[in-house]
Design an enzyme around this catalytic site. Sequence first.
Site, PDB file in Angstrom:
ATOM      1  N   ASP A   1      -1.332   6.645   6.613  1.00  0.00           N
ATOM      2  CA  ASP A   1      -2.409   5.800   6.103  1.00  0.00           C
ATOM      3  C   ASP A   1      -2.700   4.802   7.219  1.00  0.00           C
ATOM      4  O   ASP A   1      -1.920   3.881   7.453  1.00  0.00           O
ATOM      5  CB  ASP A   1      -1.972   5.098   4.812  1.00  0.00           C
ATOM      6  CG  ASP A   1      -3.010   4.073   4.317  1.00  0.00           C
ATOM      7  OD1 ASP A   1      -4.061   3.915   4.971  1.00  0.00           O
ATOM      8  OD2 ASP A   1      -2.750   3.454   3.273  1.00  0.00           O
TER       9      ASP A   1
ATOM     10  N   LYS B   1     -12.196  -1.478   7.312  1.00  0.00           N
ATOM     11  CA  LYS B   1     -11.449  -2.452   8.107  1.00  0.00           C
ATOM     12  C   LYS B   1     -11.789  -2.341   9.590  1.00  0.00           C
ATOM     13  O   LYS B   1     -12.270  -3.297  10.167  1.00  0.00           O
ATOM     14  CB  LYS B   1      -9.953  -2.315   7.851  1.00  0.00           C
ATOM     15  CG  LYS B   1      -9.582  -2.986   6.527  1.00  0.00           C
ATOM     16  CD  LYS B   1      -8.464  -2.355   5.768  1.00  0.00           C
ATOM     17  CE  LYS B   1      -8.402  -2.936   4.360  1.00  0.00           C
ATOM     18  NZ  LYS B   1      -7.607  -2.122   3.458  1.00  0.00           N
TER      19      LYS B   1
ATOM     20  N   TRP C   1       0.830  -1.213   0.000  1.00  0.00           N
ATOM     21  CA  TRP C   1       0.000   0.000   0.000  1.00  0.00           C
ATOM     22  C   TRP C   1       0.861   1.259   0.000  1.00  0.00           C
ATOM     23  O   TRP C   1       0.594   2.203  -0.730  1.00  0.00           O
ATOM     24  CB  TRP C   1      -0.977  -0.008   1.166  1.00  0.00           C
ATOM     25  CG  TRP C   1      -2.020  -1.071   1.040  1.00  0.00           C
ATOM     26  CD1 TRP C   1      -2.207  -2.139   1.868  1.00  0.00           C
ATOM     27  CD2 TRP C   1      -3.021  -1.194   0.014  1.00  0.00           C
ATOM     28  NE1 TRP C   1      -3.261  -2.913   1.426  1.00  0.00           N
ATOM     29  CE2 TRP C   1      -3.779  -2.355   0.296  1.00  0.00           C
ATOM     30  CE3 TRP C   1      -3.345  -0.435  -1.113  1.00  0.00           C
ATOM     31  CZ2 TRP C   1      -4.838  -2.779  -0.511  1.00  0.00           C
ATOM     32  CZ3 TRP C   1      -4.410  -0.851  -1.914  1.00  0.00           C
ATOM     33  CH2 TRP C   1      -5.140  -2.005  -1.615  1.00  0.00           C
TER      34      TRP C   1
HETATM   35  C1  LIG Z   1      -7.104  -1.643   2.307  1.00  0.00           C
HETATM   36  C2  LIG Z   1      -6.044  -0.632   2.331  1.00  0.00           C
HETATM   37  C3  LIG Z   1      -5.983   0.397   1.377  1.00  0.00           C
HETATM   38  C4  LIG Z   1      -6.932   0.490   0.209  1.00  0.00           C
HETATM   39  O1  LIG Z   1      -8.175   0.902   0.608  1.00  0.00           O
HETATM   40  P1  LIG Z   1      -9.336   1.169  -0.462  1.00  0.00           P
HETATM   41  O2  LIG Z   1     -10.420   1.683   0.427  1.00  0.00           O
HETATM   42  O3  LIG Z   1      -9.645  -0.131  -1.104  1.00  0.00           O
HETATM   43  O4  LIG Z   1      -8.860   2.179  -1.424  1.00  0.00           O
HETATM   44  C5  LIG Z   1      -4.992   1.343   1.512  1.00  0.00           C
HETATM   45  N1  LIG Z   1      -4.100   1.290   2.507  1.00  0.00           N
HETATM   46  C6  LIG Z   1      -4.115   0.300   3.432  1.00  0.00           C
HETATM   47  C7  LIG Z   1      -3.108   0.289   4.519  1.00  0.00           C
HETATM   48  C8  LIG Z   1      -5.088  -0.687   3.364  1.00  0.00           C
HETATM   49  O5  LIG Z   1      -5.110  -1.666   4.283  1.00  0.00           O
END
Ligand SMILES: *Cc1c(COP(=O)(O)O)cnc(C)c1O
Length: 356
Positions: free
Chosen positions: A168, A192, A101
């Site tokens: 993030d 999540k 990511w």
């Molecule tokens: C799942 C995830 C993403 C992507 O998220 P989307 O909502 O599908 O764009 C980005 N960064 C991390 C750390 C993730 O776990």
Amino acid sequence: MILHNFNSGPSILPQSVLDQASKAIHNFNGTGLSILEIGHRTSHFQEVLNQAIGSVKRLMDLDDSYEVLFLHGGATTQFMQVPMNLLDDNETAAYCDNGIWGNKALKEAAMFGNVVVAASSADKNHTYIPKNLTIPNNASYLHITTNNTVEGTQWHAYPDVSIPLIGDMSSDIFSRPTNFKQFSLIYAGAQKNMGAAGVNLMVVKKDILGKIKRKIPTIMNYQKHIEAGSLMNTPPVFAVYVSMLTLQWIEAEGGLVEMGRRAKERANLLYSTIDRLPFYKTTVAKEDRSEMNVVFFIEDENLQNLFLEECKKAGFIGVKGYRTVGGIRVSMYNALPLSSVQAMTDLMQSFAQQHG
Ligand SMILES: *Cc1c(COP(=O)(O)O)cnc(C)c1O
């Protein structure tokens, strides 16, 4: 059969959130309308938004120098939106390249300005968090991924830097007590740890905005979203509502101290089982192990598929490792009960006895 939801995202939500959300689909707060039918500029939705923002501010202990937004587009949109708002063409941003990511984020940023890799763990397949960062003096910000969802590593102490820190936090937001004020910008896809897919939580310290020359399309412009109070256009009403419910559940259960206690309990149970049984192994550095996503392998690779079949029979959902990593990945977000982890470790134990 009882199902155990180890999905990496979208993932398990508290039962009470599902109950309230399904009621609201039929009749939202006694309005006689579905949550899917109410106008986003009504007092009903404004109240949902206010409640959600209030929960975020309390959980993060934020003062008025921060703004809380609910935006479209998932975390992936933020990979682009962050540099679009904060990095001018001739400026430099520092990124930690510690997983899939974070790597995607830095590639997007490189379309807007200069990117330097402050630290990379690519030499060991991103199985650790590098602690020595090289950050140019003139860097506009440092970007980290606080939990690497795919590789199963997590920052347990954030880098102490004098430039704005951007996180993030998609896969570990609100999973433990955190000094959120160390960050100037935080973003997280809700699906999540804090709700349903379709909305992004974005928290920004206002003083980092408005410093670049680029023209920013209105829908991408953080400042304009702040002015519009997350209502520039129609927001994902239902997804914001589910986030509100989940945030209220976190607070009612005892907040981040309790979420952190549960996360540790789940993680200790699973990692201690991996460590105790030579049949299983993890390649993640011990001090960087994620409490959210546990990645491990069966020592004898030939037994991998059989193990996954057994998991399926036992009602375990979502445990196949990410396609580039392989092995097994057990995601244990806020709403996952300890009993699900117990079921997993029981199966690991008996499988090892049978085949070891
Ligand atoms: C799942 C995830 C993403 C992507 O998220 P989307 O909502 O599908 O764009 C980005 N960064 C991390 C750390 C993730 O776990």
